[in-house]
Scaffold this motif. Structure first.
Motif, PDB file in Angstrom:
ATOM      1  N   TYR A 130       0.839  -1.203   0.000  1.00 12.35           N
ATOM      2  CA  TYR A 130       0.000   0.000   0.000  1.00 12.35           C
ATOM      3  C   TYR A 130       0.874   1.253   0.000  1.00 12.35           C
ATOM      4  O   TYR A 130       0.619   2.203  -0.750  1.00 12.35           O
ATOM      5  N   ILE A 131       1.898   1.252   0.835  1.00 13.68           N
ATOM      6  CA  ILE A 131       2.787   2.408   0.936  1.00 13.68           C
ATOM      7  C   ILE A 131       3.510   2.644  -0.388  1.00 13.68           C
ATOM      8  O   ILE A 131       3.607   3.780  -0.864  1.00 13.68           O
ATOM      9  N   VAL A 132       4.002   1.591  -1.004  1.00 10.14           N
ATOM     10  CA  VAL A 132       4.709   1.722  -2.289  1.00 10.14           C
ATOM     11  C   VAL A 132       3.761   2.263  -3.365  1.00 10.14           C
ATOM     12  O   VAL A 132       4.142   3.137  -4.160  1.00 10.14           O
ATOM     13  N   SER A 133       2.513   1.791  -3.383  1.00 11.41           N
ATOM     14  CA  SER A 133       1.560   2.298  -4.385  1.00 11.41           C
ATOM     15  C   SER A 133       1.235   3.763  -4.124  1.00 11.41           C
ATOM     16  O   SER A 133       1.063   4.551  -5.063  1.00 11.41           O
ATOM     17  N   LYS A 134       1.177   4.158  -2.863  1.00 12.86           N
ATOM     18  CA  LYS A 134       0.925   5.564  -2.509  1.00 12.86           C
ATOM     19  C   LYS A 134       2.103   6.435  -2.958  1.00 12.86           C
ATOM     20  O   LYS A 134       1.910   7.516  -3.510  1.00 12.86           O
ATOM     21  N   ILE A 135       3.321   5.957  -2.739  1.00 14.78           N
ATOM     22  CA  ILE A 135       4.510   6.690  -3.190  1.00 14.78           C
ATOM     23  C   ILE A 135       4.514   6.807  -4.708  1.00 14.78           C
ATOM     24  O   ILE A 135       4.818   7.873  -5.255  1.00 14.78           O
ATOM     25  N   ASP A 136       4.174   5.731  -5.395  1.00 15.79           N
ATOM     26  CA  ASP A 136       4.113   5.777  -6.863  1.00 15.79           C
ATOM     27  C   ASP A 136       3.091   6.797  -7.340  1.00 15.79           C
ATOM     28  O   ASP A 136       3.334   7.539  -8.302  1.00 15.79           O
ATOM     29  N   SER A 137       1.953   6.857  -6.681  1.00 12.34           N
ATOM     30  CA  SER A 137       0.911   7.819  -7.045  1.00 12.34           C
ATOM     31  C   SER A 137       1.397   9.251  -6.854  1.00 12.34           C
ATOM     32  O   SER A 137       1.215  10.103  -7.732  1.00 12.34           O
ATOM     33  N   ILE A 138       2.012   9.523  -5.719  1.00 11.00           N
ATOM     34  CA  ILE A 138       2.528  10.867  -5.439  1.00 11.00           C
ATOM     35  C   ILE A 138       3.633  11.220  -6.435  1.00 11.00           C
ATOM     36  O   ILE A 138       3.681  12.340  -6.944  1.00 11.00           O
ATOM     37  N   THR A 139       4.496  10.259  -6.733  1.00 11.65           N
ATOM     38  CA  THR A 139       5.589  10.489  -7.680  1.00 11.65           C
ATOM     39  C   THR A 139       5.057  10.804  -9.071  1.00 11.65           C
ATOM     40  O   THR A 139       5.553  11.719  -9.738  1.00 11.65           O
ATOM     41  N   THR A 140       4.057  10.070  -9.497  1.00 11.45           N
ATOM     42  CA  THR A 140       3.467  10.316 -10.816  1.00 11.45           C
ATOM     43  C   THR A 140       2.875  11.721 -10.891  1.00 11.45           C
ATOM     44  O   THR A 140       3.085  12.445 -11.869  1.00 11.45           O
ATOM     45  N   LYS A 141       2.149  12.107  -9.843  1.00  9.86           N
ATOM     46  CA  LYS A 141       1.571  13.458  -9.811  1.00  9.86           C
ATOM     47  C   LYS A 141       2.662  14.524  -9.790  1.00  9.86           C
ATOM     48  O   LYS A 141       2.549  15.561 -10.442  1.00  9.86           O
ATOM     49  N   MET A 142       3.723  14.250  -9.037  1.00 12.24           N
ATOM     50  CA  MET A 142       4.823  15.197  -8.939  1.00 12.24           C
ATOM     51  C   MET A 142       5.509  15.366 -10.299  1.00 12.24           C
ATOM     52  O   MET A 142       5.827  16.478 -10.718  1.00 12.24           O
ATOM     53  N   GLU A 143       5.710  14.260 -11.003  1.00 13.75           N
ATOM     54  CA  GLU A 143       6.358  14.322 -12.315  1.00 13.75           C
ATOM     55  C   GLU A 143       5.487  15.044 -13.338  1.00 13.75           C
ATOM     56  O   GLU A 143       5.984  15.866 -14.115  1.00 13.75           O
ATOM     57  N   SER A 144       4.184  14.762 -13.336  1.00 17.02           N
ATOM     58  CA  SER A 144       3.310  15.431 -14.306  1.00 17.02           C
ATOM     59  C   SER A 144       3.198  16.922 -13.995  1.00 17.02           C
ATOM     60  O   SER A 144       3.168  17.747 -14.905  1.00 17.02           O
ATOM     61  N   ALA A 145       3.172  17.278 -12.710  1.00 14.98           N
ATOM     62  CA  ALA A 145       3.124  18.697 -12.338  1.00 14.98           C
ATOM     63  C   ALA A 145       4.425  19.393 -12.720  1.00 14.98           C
ATOM     64  O   ALA A 145       4.413  20.552 -13.147  1.00 14.98           O
ATOM     65  N   SER A 146       5.540  18.684 -12.593  1.00 13.32           N
ATOM     66  CA  SER A 146       6.840  19.261 -12.952  1.00 13.32           C
ATOM     67  C   SER A 146       6.912  19.561 -14.446  1.00 13.32           C
ATOM     68  O   SER A 146       7.472  20.580 -14.858  1.00 13.32           O
ATOM     69  N   LEU A 147       6.343  18.676 -15.240  1.00 16.91           N
ATOM     70  CA  LEU A 147       6.317  18.922 -16.689  1.00 16.91           C
ATOM     71  C   LEU A 147       5.351  20.059 -17.026  1.00 16.91           C
ATOM     72  O   LEU A 147       5.640  20.906 -17.871  1.00 16.91           O
ATOM     73  N   ALA A 148       4.227  20.085 -16.340  1.00 17.91           N
ATOM     74  CA  ALA A 148       3.205  21.092 -16.631  1.00 17.91           C
ATOM     75  C   ALA A 148       3.625  22.491 -16.213  1.00 17.91           C
ATOM     76  O   ALA A 148       3.242  23.470 -16.861  1.00 17.91           O
ATOM     77  N   ILE A 149       4.428  22.621 -15.149  1.00 19.91           N
ATOM     78  CA  ILE A 149       4.785  23.956 -14.661  1.00 19.91           C
ATOM     79  C   ILE A 149       5.622  24.712 -15.692  1.00 19.91           C
ATOM     80  O   ILE A 149       5.470  25.923 -15.848  1.00 19.91           O
ATOM     81  N   ILE A 150       6.461  24.011 -16.415  1.00 22.71           N
ATOM     82  CA  ILE A 150       7.276  24.680 -17.440  1.00 22.71           C
ATOM     83  C   ILE A 150       6.381  25.189 -18.562  1.00 22.71           C
ATOM     84  O   ILE A 150       6.561  26.305 -19.058  1.00 22.71           O
ATOM     85  N   ASP A 151       5.381  24.393 -18.944  1.00 21.67           N
ATOM     86  CA  ASP A 151       4.419  24.848 -19.956  1.00 21.67           C
ATOM     87  C   ASP A 151       3.631  26.051 -19.454  1.00 21.67           C
ATOM     88  O   ASP A 151       3.381  26.990 -20.208  1.00 21.67           O
ATOM     89  N   VAL A 152       3.235  26.025 -18.185  1.00 24.21           N
ATOM     90  CA  VAL A 152       2.487  27.146 -17.590  1.00 24.21           C
ATOM     91  C   VAL A 152       3.354  28.403 -17.595  1.00 24.21           C
ATOM     92  O   VAL A 152       2.891  29.502 -17.942  1.00 24.21           O
ATOM     93  N   MET A 153       4.627  28.243 -17.230  1.00 18.97           N
ATOM     94  CA  MET A 153       5.541  29.391 -17.225  1.00 18.97           C
ATOM     95  C   MET A 153       5.734  29.944 -18.628  1.00 18.97           C
ATOM     96  O   MET A 153       5.713  31.151 -18.842  1.00 18.97           O
ATOM     97  N   ASP A 154       5.897  29.047 -19.583  1.00 22.49           N
ATOM     98  CA  ASP A 154       6.097  29.474 -20.969  1.00 22.49           C
ATOM     99  C   ASP A 154       4.855  30.157 -21.513  1.00 22.49           C
ATOM    100  O   ASP A 154       4.942  31.190 -22.184  1.00 22.49           O
ATOM    101  N   LYS A 155       3.674  29.605 -21.198  1.00 22.81           N
ATOM    102  CA  LYS A 155       2.411  30.181 -21.652  1.00 22.81           C
ATOM    103  C   LYS A 155       2.211  31.598 -21.126  1.00 22.81           C
ATOM    104  O   LYS A 155       1.686  32.477 -21.823  1.00 22.81           O
ATOM    105  N   ASN A 156       2.676  31.833 -19.904  1.00 18.12           N
ATOM    106  CA  ASN A 156       2.510  33.152 -19.287  1.00 18.12           C
ATOM    107  C   ASN A 156       3.710  34.067 -19.487  1.00 18.12           C
ATOM    108  O   ASN A 156       3.819  35.113 -18.842  1.00 18.12           O
ATOM    109  N   ASN A 157       4.622  33.676 -20.374  1.00 17.74           N
ATOM    110  CA  ASN A 157       5.765  34.496 -20.744  1.00 17.74           C
ATOM    111  C   ASN A 157       6.585  34.977 -19.542  1.00 17.74           C
ATOM    112  O   ASN A 157       6.968  36.144 -19.463  1.00 17.74           O
ATOM    113  N   VAL A 158       6.877  34.083 -18.614  1.00 15.38           N
ATOM    114  CA  VAL A 158       7.676  34.473 -17.450  1.00 15.38           C
ATOM    115  C   VAL A 158       9.159  34.404 -17.738  1.00 15.38           C
ATOM    116  O   VAL A 158       9.963  34.998 -17.024  1.00 15.38           O
TER     117      VAL A 158
END
Length: 190
Positions: A160-188
């Motif tokens: 259960y703990i490993v699956s929870k870590i995998d879930s958090i890691t997946t969300k963290m990785e997708s958010a990390s990819l998305a933040i660069i797109d968000v920054m680029d979209k807003n011309n920062v």
């Protein structure tokens, strides 16, 4: 075997509580960061990440801190700090694995000790009747059963703990990819 169960459950409960507190609604967080960056409020976006609990917000905060260095600096900061956060998420898993491995071994050791007691009893009495060896064999079988039960219980929590870590890691990785797109979209990136 009982000590393995108690210590193993203590580590499991600590990890489950910590991981539940570390879970963040990444879509909502990214939307709020997007709003702030659209208003050119980089400090507000940083403050939002600082005030949001969890590793995802911490990683995004590191990326926002490095905006002035451009997209490559942001990505580098996110990757580096993501590795640190992964280490924190996985803290204590080694101990849980250790107790999963040790519990059956202790049970098997109890089996050997019980059989030795049974043979000692036979040697002492000089007779091979069921009543003479029953006590030693019972100890042998009970310790094995308890060792296996402890390992099974801890393995369920571990998975259960490993699956929870995998879930958090997946969300963290997708958010990390998305933040660069968000920054680029807003011309920062200047």
């Amino acid at each position: 075997v009982l000590v393995c169960l108690i210590l193993g459950l203590a580590f499991c409960i600590e990890r489950i509580i910590t991981l539940n507190l570390a879970t963040t609604n990444t879509d909502k967080l990214l939307a709020n960061i997007d709003e702030r960056l659209a208003d050119n409020d980089i400090e507000g976006a940083k403050e939002l990440c600082r005030s949001t609990p969890g590793p995802t917000a911490s990683v995004l905060h590191e990326g926002l801190k490095n905006i002035d260095g451009g997209p490559i600096a942001v990505e580098k900061a996110i990757v580096s700090y993501g590795a640190v956060q992964m280490g924190l998420l996985e803290k204590g898993l080694v101990w849980i694995s250790l107790f999963i491995a040790i519990a059956p071994m202790l049970g098997f050791m109890g089996t050997v000790i019980g059989m030795i007691k049974a043979f000692d009893r036979i040697a002492e009495v000089g007779d091979l009747s069921p009543a003479v060896v029953a006590g030693g064999i019972k100890v042998a079988l009970l310790t094995t059963v308890f060792g296996l039960i402890v390992a099974i219980i801890l393995q369920v929590f571990y998975n259960y703990i490993v699956s929870k870590i995998d879930s958090i890691t997946t969300k963290m990785e997708s958010a990390s990819l998305a933040i660069i797109d968000v920054m680029d979209k807003n011309n920062v990136f200047k």
